[in-house]
Write a protein that holds these residues in place. Structure first.
Motif, PDB file in Angstrom:
ATOM      1  N   GLU A  49       0.837  -1.201   0.000  1.00 64.69           N
ATOM      2  CA  GLU A  49       0.000   0.000   0.000  1.00 64.69           C
ATOM      3  C   GLU A  49       0.870   1.248   0.000  1.00 64.69           C
ATOM      4  O   GLU A  49       0.587   2.241  -0.695  1.00 64.69           O
ATOM      5  N   ALA A  50       1.931   1.224   0.799  1.00 63.13           N
ATOM      6  CA  ALA A  50       2.843   2.375   0.844  1.00 63.13           C
ATOM      7  C   ALA A  50       3.542   2.541  -0.505  1.00 63.13           C
ATOM      8  O   ALA A  50       3.760   3.669  -0.975  1.00 63.13           O
ATOM      9  N   GLY A  51       3.847   1.428  -1.176  1.00 61.03           N
ATOM     10  CA  GLY A  51       4.491   1.495  -2.491  1.00 61.03           C
ATOM     11  C   GLY A  51       3.559   2.048  -3.532  1.00 61.03           C
ATOM     12  O   GLY A  51       3.966   2.790  -4.443  1.00 61.03           O
ATOM     13  N   LYS A  52       2.268   1.742  -3.436  1.00 60.16           N
ATOM     14  CA  LYS A  52       1.282   2.249  -4.416  1.00 60.16           C
ATOM     15  C   LYS A  52       1.065   3.743  -4.222  1.00 60.16           C
ATOM     16  O   LYS A  52       0.964   4.483  -5.204  1.00 60.16           O
ATOM     17  N   THR A  53       1.003   4.190  -2.999  1.00 59.74           N
ATOM     18  CA  THR A  53       0.754   5.613  -2.766  1.00 59.74           C
ATOM     19  C   THR A  53       2.023   6.419  -2.975  1.00 59.74           C
ATOM     20  O   THR A  53       1.952   7.613  -3.265  1.00 59.74           O
ATOM     21  N   GLY A  54       3.171   5.821  -2.857  1.00 58.78           N
ATOM     22  CA  GLY A  54       4.435   6.546  -3.057  1.00 58.78           C
ATOM     23  C   GLY A  54       4.779   6.760  -4.513  1.00 58.78           C
ATOM     24  O   GLY A  54       5.540   7.621  -4.875  1.00 58.78           O
ATOM     25  N   LYS A  55       4.180   6.045  -5.429  1.00 56.16           N
ATOM     26  CA  LYS A  55       4.496   6.170  -6.855  1.00 56.16           C
ATOM     27  C   LYS A  55       3.839   7.324  -7.488  1.00 56.16           C
ATOM     28  O   LYS A  55       2.902   7.886  -7.356  1.00 56.16           O
TER      29      LYS A  55
END
Length: 99
Positions: free
Chosen positions: A93-99
């Protein structure tokens, strides 16, 4: 030395008490309350049966405790797996929002 003065009433009461005691002791001698051999063997057999049942119950309790220990280990493993999955989902989830 003191002299005892006995009248006929005290002698009669003493004789009656002795007679009552004699009848009581005589009835116990005539019909003793001793456990017969067959009765004793039946009691021993019953006690042996109860002892064997206790041993069987102890074995069942030990088996149930072992089963509960295995269930607890499985629950701990599931909790660890769930925790790891939640961490992985958090990173995704953090990777999706960080992109």
């Amino acid at each position: 030395m003191k002299k005892f003065r006995l009248n006929w009433q005290s002698v009669a009461v003493g004789l009656v008490l002795c007679a009552v005691l004699g009848v009581f002791v005589g009835s116990k001698v005539a019909d003793p309350q001793i456990v017969s051999r067959a009765n004793a063997q039946q009691r021993i057999a019953t006690m042996n049966e109860i002892y064997e049942q206790n041993i069987a119950l102890d074995a069942k309790i030990a088996a149930v405790e072992e089963h509960l220990a295995r269930i607890e280990r499985k629950l701990d493993d599931l909790n660890n797996d769930t925790r790891m999955m939640m961490k992985a989902l958090g990173r995704l989830e953090a990777g999706k929002t960080g992109k």
